[in-house]
Write an enzyme that holds these catalytic residues in place. Structure first.
Site, PDB file in Angstrom:
ATOM      1  N   GLY A 205      27.479  40.763  35.035  1.00 34.58           N
ATOM      2  CA  GLY A 205      26.886  41.876  35.793  1.00 34.58           C
ATOM      3  C   GLY A 205      27.895  42.887  36.295  1.00 34.58           C
ATOM      4  O   GLY A 205      27.552  43.790  37.056  1.00 34.58           O
ATOM      5  N   GLY A 206      29.155  42.754  35.828  1.00 35.17           N
ATOM      6  CA  GLY A 206      30.220  43.632  36.316  1.00 35.17           C
ATOM      7  C   GLY A 206      29.916  45.119  36.150  1.00 35.17           C
ATOM      8  O   GLY A 206      30.348  45.943  36.956  1.00 35.17           O
ATOM      9  N   GLU A 207      29.161  45.451  35.104  1.00 35.25           N
ATOM     10  CA  GLU A 207      28.885  46.881  34.863  1.00 35.25           C
ATOM     11  C   GLU A 207      27.828  47.430  35.817  1.00 35.25           C
ATOM     12  O   GLU A 207      27.497  48.608  35.780  1.00 35.25           O
ATOM     13  CB  GLU A 207      28.431  47.116  33.413  1.00 35.25           C
ATOM     14  N   TRP A 257      32.602  35.899  32.796  1.00 38.85           N
ATOM     15  CA  TRP A 257      31.434  35.697  31.927  1.00 38.85           C
ATOM     16  C   TRP A 257      31.752  34.930  30.655  1.00 38.85           C
ATOM     17  O   TRP A 257      30.947  34.888  29.719  1.00 38.85           O
ATOM     18  CB  TRP A 257      30.705  37.010  31.624  1.00 38.85           C
ATOM     19  N   ASN A 275      36.309  43.366  34.177  1.00 36.48           N
ATOM     20  CA  ASN A 275      36.822  44.653  34.671  1.00 36.48           C
ATOM     21  C   ASN A 275      36.338  44.944  36.087  1.00 36.48           C
ATOM     22  O   ASN A 275      35.328  44.404  36.533  1.00 36.48           O
ATOM     23  CB  ASN A 275      36.363  45.777  33.741  1.00 36.48           C
ATOM     24  N   ASP A 318      38.272  49.648  31.031  1.00 37.25           N
ATOM     25  CA  ASP A 318      37.296  48.590  30.709  1.00 37.25           C
ATOM     26  C   ASP A 318      37.948  47.413  29.999  1.00 37.25           C
ATOM     27  O   ASP A 318      37.399  46.857  29.047  1.00 37.25           O
ATOM     28  CB  ASP A 318      36.134  49.158  29.865  1.00 37.25           C
ATOM     29  N   ASP A 320      38.415  44.014  30.306  1.00 32.05           N
ATOM     30  CA  ASP A 320      38.166  42.658  30.833  1.00 32.05           C
ATOM     31  C   ASP A 320      39.265  41.699  30.354  1.00 32.05           C
ATOM     32  O   ASP A 320      39.749  41.827  29.230  1.00 32.05           O
ATOM     33  CB  ASP A 320      36.847  42.098  30.302  1.00 32.05           C
TER      34      ASP A 320
HETATM   35  O1  PQQ Z   1      31.216  42.687  33.260  1.00 35.61           O
HETATM   36  C1  PQQ Z   1      30.363  41.893  32.855  1.00 35.61           C
HETATM   37  O2  PQQ Z   1      29.722  41.163  33.607  1.00 35.61           O
HETATM   38  C2  PQQ Z   1      30.170  41.781  31.377  1.00 35.61           C
HETATM   39  C3  PQQ Z   1      29.312  40.825  30.842  1.00 35.61           C
HETATM   40  C4  PQQ Z   1      29.181  40.714  29.445  1.00 35.61           C
HETATM   41  C5  PQQ Z   1      28.256  39.630  28.994  1.00 35.61           C
HETATM   42  O3  PQQ Z   1      27.855  38.821  29.856  1.00 35.61           O
HETATM   43  O4  PQQ Z   1      27.878  39.519  27.840  1.00 35.61           O
HETATM   44  C6  PQQ Z   1      29.942  41.599  28.612  1.00 35.61           C
HETATM   45  C7  PQQ Z   1      30.793  42.535  29.252  1.00 35.61           C
HETATM   46  N1  PQQ Z   1      30.878  42.617  30.594  1.00 35.61           N
HETATM   47  C8  PQQ Z   1      31.629  43.449  28.507  1.00 35.61           C
HETATM   48  O5  PQQ Z   1      32.364  44.252  29.093  1.00 35.61           O
HETATM   49  C9  PQQ Z   1      31.635  43.402  27.096  1.00 35.61           C
HETATM   50  O6  PQQ Z   1      32.371  44.156  26.439  1.00 35.61           O
HETATM   51  C10 PQQ Z   1      30.768  42.477  26.454  1.00 35.61           C
HETATM   52  C11 PQQ Z   1      30.552  42.215  25.101  1.00 35.61           C
HETATM   53  C12 PQQ Z   1      29.621  41.227  25.059  1.00 35.61           C
HETATM   54  C13 PQQ Z   1      29.049  40.572  23.882  1.00 35.61           C
HETATM   55  O7  PQQ Z   1      28.220  39.668  24.079  1.00 35.61           O
HETATM   56  O8  PQQ Z   1      29.443  40.918  22.756  1.00 35.61           O
HETATM   57  N2  PQQ Z   1      29.268  40.863  26.319  1.00 35.61           N
HETATM   58  C14 PQQ Z   1      29.951  41.602  27.183  1.00 35.61           C
END
Ligand code: PQQ
Length: 566
Positions: A205-207, A257, A275, A318, A320
């Site tokens: 949920g960071g975004e 995550w 991030n 961004d 992470d």
């Molecule tokens: O900040 C967060 O909470 C969060 C969660 C997730 C997620 O849970 O899949 C991703 C991201 N960020 C993220 O930045 C990201 O690039 C990303 C790619 C993916 C994926 O499943 O391919 N999840 C996530």
């Protein structure tokens, strides 16, 4: 300790569904901490997310090896996308790592699906569907990375921030706990980890401007044991890296995550954090913003942070650091290897977080530099609204969450590399609960991208590179058969020679790879299983792949059997 979240309420449960109802054998009851600690020694199984607590994604199986792999073909295919009228086929990536316990495979899919399969035939034993509300806030797709199994239960997080314990024999729900506040934008995508008598989760949920946390629950009763926030509150150590006034810390992100690794000797979980929020807008959060973009060591009994190492201080790109921290030993020293989104390979002493070395692992990096002793010099990020800035690596990182592997025989790390830049244009957002908190529009360089599986020694020297036209965004598996397995976005599943990167075998799976292969054996026959299915967030990251075939299949490969022996 009390929980600081609001229960979002029960989802409507469709209950256990099964086209051919069938109980699984009670193998899951025999999995406990003792077996998880020694998981590598039973390589016919894949008992925990990375195959073992060390995160190496390395198996001792060698029936399929550099000599025999050319004869490998599909043994069975499980079409997860046909799982029912409720879900139909997935338009999201199939990301899970299947687990195998003594001939039974447990795997999760998108939107609350969990299955038990016969690992020898691919036949479904049971399936479970959690009714996920349609309005859950998800930044990056309705995805799930897998389950944990212990003491007769299968544990899985749900997109609406629930942790479920299912009966490993019947697939029925045993308990259901809330791990986050969906109204604030919290969700769940990671595979839980069982350590001792606990099941450990992390929040997404960071975004959306939430405060990331890990939680531990009693695996029998589901009772909450501890919560560890990844952003300190005012007065706690690290809080001086956030503005003293206001609530930037409470919206700071740092979500863990991805599943942690664990070392019994140090009693520490090695956690990667996400991030800071808002992304691409550092003005509202002056300071280094601990513990965002960090490797954090958490005491598994207390849930307290023992040390941290921040890979990108005050991140505005961004980057992470959620990806795996691979544990390995060298020269009698306990180390940890981490390939960060920011393009650098970090090696730390895992007893105390001391930096051993940091080296670039991708050709193009220009967001800043990190010298070998860890000094970070970031480039200036434009302050003006609407001013574009181009940067390498783009926000998906030089490597995404998809996992590298370490082979103790070759002493090499195998890394799925994405060499692609992007342009961010600042578009400042005010914080509003549950709404994306993301300070720029981002355009990926669609016409200038490439990728590789690259092999590095622990000092960061590149030993070989297998080049691919598109970025590599599936996890890697390595085995004692001297093989490295990985999937491409265009659907090829390849086996490389772990010693020199030569391609020895490939199979077109019909849809792109953004998941994690694993290996196991049943009745003396080795299988390599890979989830296949392109879609969701990753499509936006690779615009050239828009419109590519979606899919939701799990394919198990093996060497040919004697005719008539099935
Ligand atoms: O900040 C967060 O909470 C969060 C969660 C997730 C997620 O849970 O899949 C991703 C991201 N960020 C993220 O930045 C990201 O690039 C990303 C790619 C993916 C994926 O499943 O391919 N999840 C996530």
């Amino acid at each position: 300790m009390t929980l600081e979240y609001v229960d979002a309420g029960e989802a409507i449960d469709h209950g256990t569904l099964s086209a051919v109802p069938r109980n699984a054998p009670d193998v899951g009851f025999r999995v406990g901490y003792d077996r998880l600690l020694d998981a590598r020694s039973e390589s016919h199984n894949w008992l925990t997310y990375y195959g073992a607590y060390d995160g190496q994604r390395y198996s001792l199986l060698d029936q399929i090896n550099t000599e025999t792999v050319k004869g490998m073909g599909p043994a069975w295919i499980f079409q997860a996308g046909t799982a029912g009228m409720i879900a139909g086929a997935s338009t999201y990536a199939f990301e899970a790592t299947p687990l195998v316990v003594d001939g039974v495979m447990y795997v999760s899919g998108w939107d609350g699906w969990v299955w038990a399969l016969d690992a020898k035939t691919g036949d479904q034993m049971w399936r479970y569907k959690h009714a996920v509300p349609y309005d859950v806030s998800l930044c990056c797709g309705n995805v799930n990375r897998g389950v944990a199994v212990a003491k007769g239960k299968v544990f899985c997080v749900m997109p609406n921030a629930h942790l479920l314990a299912l009966d490993a024999v019947t697939g029925e729900r045993v308990w259901d706990k809330t791990i986050g506040d969906v109204r604030a934008g919290e969700s769940g995508t990671m595979a839980p980890l069982v350590v001792k008598d606990m099941v450990i989760t992390g929040s997404s949920g960071g975004e959306f401007g939430v405060r990331g946390h890990m939680d531990a629950f009693d695996l029998e009763s589901g009772q909450h044991r501890w919560r560890c926030y990844m952003v300190p509150k005012p007065g706690e150590p690290g809080s001086e890296t956030w503005p003293a006034d206001g609530e930037a810390w409470a919206r700071g992100g740092a979500n863990p995550w991805i599943t942690a690794t664990f070392d019994q000797d140090t009693n520490l979980l090695y956690v990667g954090t996400g991030n800071p929020a808002p992304d691409f807008d550092g003005a509202v959060r002056e300071g280094d913003n601990l513990y965002t973009d960090s490797i954090v060591a958490v005491d598994v009994d207390q849930g307290t942070i023992q040390w941290h190492y921040q890979c990108t201080p005050h991140d505005v790109w961004d980057y992470d650091s959620t990806m795996e921290n691979i544990l390995f030993d060298q020269g009698g020293r306990k180390m940890l290897g981490h390939f960060d989104k920011n393009g650098y390979f970090f090696v730390l002493d895992r007893t105390n977080g001391e930096l051993v070395s940091v080296t670039p692992y991708v050709d193009r990096i220009d967001w800043g530099t990190i010298t070998r002793d860890g000094k970070v010099t970031p480039r200036k990020y434009p302050d003006a609204e609407g001013e574009p800035v181009h940067f390498y690596p783009g926000p998906a990182g030089a490597k995404e969450w998809t996992h590298a592997a370490y082979n103790p025989d070759t002493e090499l790390f195998y890394v799925p590399v994405q060499d692609v830049g992007a342009t961010a244009t600042r578009r400042r957002r005010e914080f509003r609960e549950g709404i994306p908190y993301w300070g720029a529009g981002v355009q990926v360089d669609a016409d200038d991208m490439t990728g590789s599986i690259s092999a590095f020694d622990s000092e960061g020297n590149e030993k070989w590179r297998w080049r691919n036209t598109l970025p590599m965004c599936s996890s890697v598996l390595t085995t004692a058969g001297n093989l490295v397995f990985a999937g491409t976005p265009s659907g090829e599943f390849v086996a490389l020679d772990a010693r020199n990167g030569e391609k020895l075998w490939q199979f077109q799976c019909g849809s792109g790879h953004h998941g994690s292969p694993m290996t196991y054996s049943v009745d003396g026959r080795q299988y390599v299983a890979v989830p296949v299915g392109w879609g969701g967030w990753i499509e936006g990251f690779l615009p050239g792949m828009l419109g590519a075939g979606h899919g939701s299949a799990l394919i198990a490969f093996a060497l040919p059997e004697e005719p008539g022996t099935r």
